[in-house]
Enzyme design. Structure first.
Site, PDB file in Angstrom:
ATOM      1  N   TYR A 156       0.809  -1.211   0.000  1.00 33.07           N
ATOM      2  CA  TYR A 156       0.000   0.000   0.000  1.00 33.07           C
ATOM      3  C   TYR A 156       0.845   1.266   0.000  1.00 33.07           C
ATOM      4  O   TYR A 156       0.306   2.372  -0.083  1.00 33.07           O
ATOM      5  CB  TYR A 156      -0.938  -0.010   1.211  1.00 33.07           C
ATOM      6  CG  TYR A 156      -2.086  -0.967   1.058  1.00 33.07           C
ATOM      7  CD1 TYR A 156      -3.382  -0.502   0.861  1.00 33.07           C
ATOM      8  CD2 TYR A 156      -1.889  -2.336   1.102  1.00 33.07           C
ATOM      9  CE1 TYR A 156      -4.438  -1.377   0.717  1.00 33.07           C
ATOM     10  CE2 TYR A 156      -2.936  -3.220   0.964  1.00 33.07           C
ATOM     11  CZ  TYR A 156      -4.208  -2.737   0.771  1.00 33.07           C
ATOM     12  OH  TYR A 156      -5.261  -3.609   0.622  1.00 33.07           O
ATOM     13  N   ASP A 162      -6.008  -6.215   5.451  1.00 33.58           N
ATOM     14  CA  ASP A 162      -7.124  -5.859   4.590  1.00 33.58           C
ATOM     15  C   ASP A 162      -7.979  -7.090   4.295  1.00 33.58           C
ATOM     16  O   ASP A 162      -9.200  -7.090   4.442  1.00 33.58           O
ATOM     17  CB  ASP A 162      -6.588  -5.246   3.292  1.00 33.58           C
ATOM     18  CG  ASP A 162      -7.621  -4.399   2.571  1.00 33.58           C
ATOM     19  OD1 ASP A 162      -8.768  -4.317   3.041  1.00 33.58           O
ATOM     20  OD2 ASP A 162      -7.281  -3.815   1.528  1.00 33.58           O
ATOM     21  N   LYS A 193       2.986 -14.127   6.023  1.00 38.48           N
ATOM     22  CA  LYS A 193       3.290 -15.162   5.027  1.00 38.48           C
ATOM     23  C   LYS A 193       4.800 -15.312   4.952  1.00 38.48           C
ATOM     24  O   LYS A 193       5.420 -15.309   3.886  1.00 38.48           O
ATOM     25  CB  LYS A 193       2.691 -14.772   3.673  1.00 38.48           C
ATOM     26  CG  LYS A 193       2.677 -15.903   2.641  1.00 38.48           C
ATOM     27  CD  LYS A 193       1.864 -17.111   3.069  1.00 38.48           C
ATOM     28  CE  LYS A 193       1.889 -18.174   1.958  1.00 38.48           C
ATOM     29  NZ  LYS A 193       1.314 -19.456   2.415  1.00 38.48           N
ATOM     30  N   ASP A 227      -2.611 -17.545   5.057  1.00 36.52           N
ATOM     31  CA  ASP A 227      -3.586 -18.394   4.378  1.00 36.52           C
ATOM     32  C   ASP A 227      -4.280 -19.323   5.366  1.00 36.52           C
ATOM     33  O   ASP A 227      -5.489 -19.550   5.291  1.00 36.52           O
ATOM     34  CB  ASP A 227      -2.934 -19.183   3.241  1.00 36.52           C
ATOM     35  CG  ASP A 227      -1.626 -19.860   3.639  1.00 36.52           C
ATOM     36  OD1 ASP A 227      -1.082 -19.541   4.705  1.00 36.52           O
ATOM     37  OD2 ASP A 227      -1.144 -20.710   2.866  1.00 36.52           O
TER      38      ASP A 227
END
Length: 418
Positions: A158, A305, A227, A281
């Site tokens: 972002y 988000d 992640k 995930d």
């Protein structure tokens, strides 16, 4: 008051909220800047101000609203979408309420919302996710969802460091990466850069842990969501920096999950916060299958988000989801939904997302009795099945009311709890 405003009228009554470097000093009658917003903001913002002002008055206080501009109204009056005068007002008065904003299609900011966060260094996006009785949900036990997502607000993808396919900048960067660093980026690629820093990660994670400690009657865990198995030096670093904060800065008040099992056989001492981590995930399915196992999530920008929106879907959707953006001694409180221009000005949309954002604002100001009053009265309104069109079409036997009428019913229901 130190700032001179050209197009902003500062209320004659009320005082500014102050920041002493550690805590907010909130008067009984604060002046609070408010951005009405675009589209349905002209409906939800007046409804929200009605509810919040009533909650303040019923708990012995008052709010003096100060209109400031951003978005389409600001472009009409200032010739720009985000005037410096608006940013100055939020800096000076510390706490602001904001409706949804449209991002300009041609030029200007990628996102006005992101621009406000970055320009004011509102580095923590805090989104509580919980179920209000009476709101339809797609899951069987929505009441098991009660978590708060702390999303880093200023960097990650972002940050907007990217260039389009075919541009001179991409050619320069691609050639450098391929020739000097041994990558194999195709000539038809666009390129983006994902910065995640130690400073930004640690201050976000501190905010999450501090929040858990301040609400340890409800929360026992802070989960670092990343992640890092794939992006080892960005998201993996976020995880590692999080554990550093937990282990080095909080003493016996905070322990890690490894310590919990290696030294305490899984028994969490009373009033102690456990910091653990999960892959992003995996976490997306964990919030569906085991939402009650998680309390506070601390995440890089993009993961937050995804996760906050997915979690909101389990308790009724983005239309009723609250949000807030908090820095050091200042915050802007806003719903997560968009502007829905086709419904603007029709007095029909649901103001719950903005009302609940205002509830976070009251909590941030230390007005705990007022924020609890808002929640109880709002939930009672849903239990009574007096709802706006979006909820009415999902339930049986309810009464459909206008946006403004819904706000008036919430205020009326405060009488039962004040």
């Amino acid at each position: 008051m130190s700032t001179t405003y050209k197009k902003v009228s500062v209320p004659e009554e009320g005082e500014a909220i102050e920041w002493d470097g550690e805590e907010l000093e909130v008067p009984n009658e604060p002046i609070i800047p408010q951005i009405e917003g675009d589209g349905i903001g002209k409906d939800t913002s007046p409804a929200t101000k009605t509810v919040l002002k009533a909650a303040a008055e019923k708990t012995g206080r008052n709010i003096h609203w100060m209109d400031v501009q951003a978005g389409e109204t600001a472009e009409e009056n200032y010739g720009e979408y985000l005037p410096q005068e608006t940013l100055n007002a939020i800096e000076e008065f510390r706490v602001a309420l904001k409706g949804p904003l449209t991002t300009p299609v041609s030029g200007g900011f990628r996102s006005l919302n992101v621009a406000i966060r970055q320009k004011l260094d509102l580095y923590a996006c805090m989104r509580p996710v919980y179920h209000l009785e009476g709101i339809p949900s797609p899951v069987r036990k929505p009441e098991e969802m009660d978590m708060v997502v702390f999303r880093e607000n200023t960097e990650d993808l972002y940050a907007g460091i990217e260039w389009p396919q075919g541009s001179d900048e991409v050619d320069i960067l691609r050639n450098f990466l391929n020739e000097k660093l041994g990558t194999n980026i195709s000539s038809d690629a666009g390129i983006g850069i994902k910065p995640i820093t130690e400073k930004a990660s640690k201050r976000l994670i501190r905010k999450a842990i501090d929040y858990a400690l301040n609400h340890r009657d409800r929360f026992q865990t802070v989960t670092l969501v990343h992640k890092g198995n794939i992006m080892k030096f960005t998201e993996g670093a976020f995880r590692n920096w999080g554990y550093e904060v937990a282990e080095k800065e909080y003493g016996d008040e905070v322990i890690t999950e490894n310590t919990l099992w290696e030294e305490r056989e899984g028994e969490n001492p009373e009033d102690t916060i456990v910091v653990n981590d999960r892959l992003a995930d995996n976490m997306l399915q964990q919030i569906v299958t085991r939402p009650s196992n998680y309390d506070i999530l601390a995440t890089p920008n993009l993961n937050g988000d995804y996760l906050s929106d997915a979690a909101a879907g389990q308790v009724g959707g983005l239309g009723i989801a609250p949000g807030s953006n908090i820095g050091d001694g200042k915050g802007v409180f806003e719903p997560t939904h968009g502007t829905a221009p086709k419904h603007a000005g029709k007095d029909k949309v649901n103001p719950t997302g903005e009302i609940l954002s205002g509830r976070i604002m009251l909590q941030y100001m230390g007005w705990d009795d007022a924020q609890k009053l808002v929640k109880k009265a709002l939930e009672q309104t849903y239990k009574d099945k007096t709802v706006t069109y979006d909820i009415h079409r999902q339930i049986k036997g309810g009464e459909k009311v206008k946006c403004s009428e819904f706000a008036e019913l919430v205020v009326k229901n405060m009488e039962s709890f004040a």
